[in-house]
Scaffold this motif. Structure first.
Motif, PDB file in Angstrom:
ATOM      1  N   GLU A   1      19.763  29.964  12.230  1.00 23.39           N
ATOM      2  CA  GLU A   1      18.738  30.430  11.768  1.00 23.39           C
ATOM      3  C   GLU A   1      18.116  29.309  12.636  1.00 23.39           C
ATOM      4  O   GLU A   1      16.331  29.002  12.467  1.00 23.39           O
ATOM      5  N   GLY A   2      18.778  28.849  13.420  1.00 20.10           N
ATOM      6  CA  GLY A   2      17.499  27.361  14.173  1.00 20.10           C
ATOM      7  C   GLY A   2      18.049  26.415  14.063  1.00 20.10           C
ATOM      8  O   GLY A   2      19.065  26.122  12.834  1.00 20.10           O
ATOM      9  N   PRO A   3      17.999  25.060  15.059  1.00 19.88           N
ATOM     10  CA  PRO A   3      18.656  23.550  14.698  1.00 19.88           C
ATOM     11  C   PRO A   3      17.919  23.031  13.341  1.00 19.88           C
ATOM     12  O   PRO A   3      17.190  23.876  12.991  1.00 19.88           O
ATOM     13  N   VAL A   4      18.935  21.892  13.045  1.00 22.36           N
ATOM     14  CA  VAL A   4      18.322  21.209  11.771  1.00 22.36           C
ATOM     15  C   VAL A   4      18.390  20.381  11.756  1.00 22.36           C
ATOM     16  O   VAL A   4      19.472  19.750  12.748  1.00 22.36           O
ATOM     17  N   GLN A   5      18.379  18.986  11.442  1.00 16.63           N
ATOM     18  CA  GLN A   5      18.347  17.861  11.525  1.00 16.63           C
ATOM     19  C   GLN A   5      19.974  17.426  10.631  1.00 16.63           C
ATOM     20  O   GLN A   5      20.109  17.859   9.331  1.00 16.63           O
ATOM     21  N   MET A   6      20.592  16.853  11.162  1.00 16.13           N
ATOM     22  CA  MET A   6      22.263  16.442  10.189  1.00 16.13           C
ATOM     23  C   MET A   6      22.482  14.190  10.383  1.00 16.13           C
ATOM     24  O   MET A   6      22.017  14.390  11.705  1.00 16.13           O
ATOM     25  N   ARG A   7      22.658  13.562   9.351  1.00 14.76           N
ATOM     26  CA  ARG A   7      22.336  12.459   9.216  1.00 14.76           C
ATOM     27  C   ARG A   7      23.787  12.371   9.762  1.00 14.76           C
ATOM     28  O   ARG A   7      25.310  12.376   9.434  1.00 14.76           O
TER      29      ARG A   7
ATOM     30  N   GLY B   1      24.683   4.856  13.804  1.00 16.86           N
ATOM     31  CA  GLY B   1      23.701   5.656  12.532  1.00 16.86           C
ATOM     32  C   GLY B   1      22.460   6.606  13.404  1.00 16.86           C
ATOM     33  O   GLY B   1      21.494   6.236  13.694  1.00 16.86           O
ATOM     34  N   GLY B   2      22.063   7.431  12.190  1.00  9.06           N
ATOM     35  CA  GLY B   2      21.177   8.145  13.337  1.00  9.06           C
ATOM     36  C   GLY B   2      21.022   9.161  12.320  1.00  9.06           C
ATOM     37  O   GLY B   2      21.791  10.433  11.171  1.00  9.06           O
ATOM     38  N   GLU B   3      20.133  10.676  12.687  1.00  7.60           N
ATOM     39  CA  GLU B   3      20.125  11.879  13.002  1.00  7.60           C
ATOM     40  C   GLU B   3      20.418  12.355  14.875  1.00  7.60           C
ATOM     41  O   GLU B   3      19.794  11.665  15.589  1.00  7.60           O
TER      42      GLU B   3
ATOM     43  N   GLY C   1      28.692   3.819  12.415  1.00 12.99           N
ATOM     44  CA  GLY C   1      30.292   3.669  12.097  1.00 12.99           C
ATOM     45  C   GLY C   1      31.050   5.591  12.787  1.00 12.99           C
ATOM     46  O   GLY C   1      32.544   5.502  12.449  1.00 12.99           O
ATOM     47  N   THR C   2      29.754   6.159  12.715  1.00 11.90           N
ATOM     48  CA  THR C   2      30.684   7.182  12.579  1.00 11.90           C
ATOM     49  C   THR C   2      32.042   7.569  14.119  1.00 11.90           C
ATOM     50  O   THR C   2      31.413   7.195  14.779  1.00 11.90           O
ATOM     51  N   GLN C   3      33.235   8.268  14.134  1.00  8.32           N
ATOM     52  CA  GLN C   3      34.020   8.321  14.588  1.00  8.32           C
ATOM     53  C   GLN C   3      34.354   9.925  15.899  1.00  8.32           C
ATOM     54  O   GLN C   3      33.616  11.193  15.403  1.00  8.32           O
ATOM     55  N   SER C   4      35.091   9.805  16.676  1.00  8.05           N
ATOM     56  CA  SER C   4      34.700  11.373  17.356  1.00  8.05           C
ATOM     57  C   SER C   4      35.959  12.184  16.030  1.00  8.05           C
ATOM     58  O   SER C   4      36.803  11.740  16.309  1.00  8.05           O
ATOM     59  N   HIS C   5      35.369  13.039  16.413  1.00  4.68           N
ATOM     60  CA  HIS C   5      36.238  14.912  15.787  1.00  4.68           C
ATOM     61  C   HIS C   5      36.087  14.794  14.453  1.00  4.68           C
ATOM     62  O   HIS C   5      37.026  15.486  13.860  1.00  4.68           O
TER      63      HIS C   5
ATOM     64  N   ASP D   1      25.834  10.422  20.770  1.00  7.35           N
ATOM     65  CA  ASP D   1      25.359   9.441  22.143  1.00  7.35           C
ATOM     66  C   ASP D   1      25.745   8.116  21.082  1.00  7.35           C
ATOM     67  O   ASP D   1      25.963   7.981  20.118  1.00  7.35           O
ATOM     68  N   LEU D   2      26.535   7.578  21.547  1.00  6.97           N
ATOM     69  CA  LEU D   2      27.439   6.186  21.380  1.00  6.97           C
ATOM     70  C   LEU D   2      26.525   5.198  20.401  1.00  6.97           C
ATOM     71  O   LEU D   2      27.339   4.990  20.092  1.00  6.97           O
TER      72      LEU D   2
END
Length: 313
Positions: free
Chosen positions: A247-253, A238-240, A257-261, A231-232
């Protein structure tokens, strides 16, 4: 007759691992390829010697035979013996040696029929291309009896089955079935050999692996690619976020300021490596920024304030 030192040909030590041997082969092959050495009459023979050395040292079974048997043969020939009189069955555990078919040799070199002209005499005797001459017999080498044509069947797996390893029952020509154990990490087009399961039990049956398309993951060798919606607000602040894995979902940090792609790699979450299944490739998450829709009047006003503040800078 000179005994070939395959390790010296590739420029590696006798205890070199497979990765070192592969790197050495690629380097030597590039440097000695006839197309890049036009006008050098020795380039083709060097290139064939490099291919021959890699054919043996990249195959654990052939390498074991070469390490054990090549030394004995070298001592025998250096002592003045005739290589055709050598006792080839001393390492064969009491069974007859099976020669390599022309199809096997051709497959090693991309389908090109090289025959005896493409390999050294040492290679031909050690790995069965023609076989040893009988003591006191004619000079023509004995040829291995022709083998039945290789039979190939197909097995289609899901990506999860390819990752975990599985078993498939394949039907033989006589109607019987045999279980094929599929190792972890197989790829599209991989061949699984079932020894002695071909025609009449005298040849091998090969199972050609196909991998079904996956609705979530895209495979690139041992890496898995997956699109992840962010989400925007998380992309800006920033966040997770949750990321799917086999093997199932995991959390990624997510960094502020992360850009699309943007691509974010998670080590060890990809496919098992076929030859080292305890090691795995990466999961590569491709970020897709999700723009909010149906904003409330208050939210729209806040975005306009941000826009105005940005323009005032």
């Amino acid at each position: 007759m000179q005994v070939t030192d395959y390790y010296q040909t590739l420029g590696v030590s006798r205890n070199a691992d497979q990765e070192t041997i592969k790197r050495a082969f690629r380097k030597q092959a590039r440097a000695n390829h006839p197309d890049t050495n036009k006008g050098d009459p020795e380039a083709e023979s060097r290139f064939k010697a490099i291919n021959e050395a890699y054919t043996v040292l990249s195959d654990p079974e052939k390498r074991r035979k070469y390490d054990r048997f090549g030394k004995d043969w070298e001592r025998f020939t250096n002592a003045g013996g005739n290589p055709q009189d050598f006792n080839w069955q001393q390492w064969g555990a009491g069974g007859p040696r099976r020669g390599m078919s022309p199809e096997d040799i051709a497959s090693m070199f991309g389908g090109q029929q090289m025959g005896g002209q493409g390999f050294s005499t040492f290679f031909e005797h050690l790995f069965g291309m023609g076989g040893p001459r009988p003591m006191g017999g004619p000079s023509a080498a004995r040829r291995a009896p022709p083998r039945p044509p290789r039979r190939e069947v197909k097995a289609e797996l899901t990506l999860e089955e390819a990752a975990a390893g599985t078993s498939r029952k394949v039907r033989l020509s006589g109607g019987a079935t045999v279980a094929a154990d599929i190792p972890r990490g197989v790829r599209e087009g991989s061949l699984v050999r079932l020894r002695g399961s071909g025609e009449g039990g005298e040849s091998d049956l090969h199972v050609r692996i196909g991998i079904k398309p996956h609705p979530v993951f895209q495979r690139q060798e041992d890496d898995l690619l997956v699109d992840v919606d962010v989400d925007l607000y998380t992309a800006v602040l920033g966040g997770e976020v949750g990321v799917p894995t086999l093997e199932g979902p995991v959390q990624m940090r997510i960094r502020p300021g992360t850009q699309s792609h943007t691509r974010i790699a998670l080590a060890g979450k990809g496919m098992p490596q076929l030859k080292q299944p305890n090691r795995r490739g990466r999961l590569i998450a491709r970020v897709r920024i999700r723009i909010p829709e149906d904003l409330s009047p208050e939210q729209t006003a806040l975005f306009r304030q941000l826009q105005d503040a940005q323009g005032a800078e």
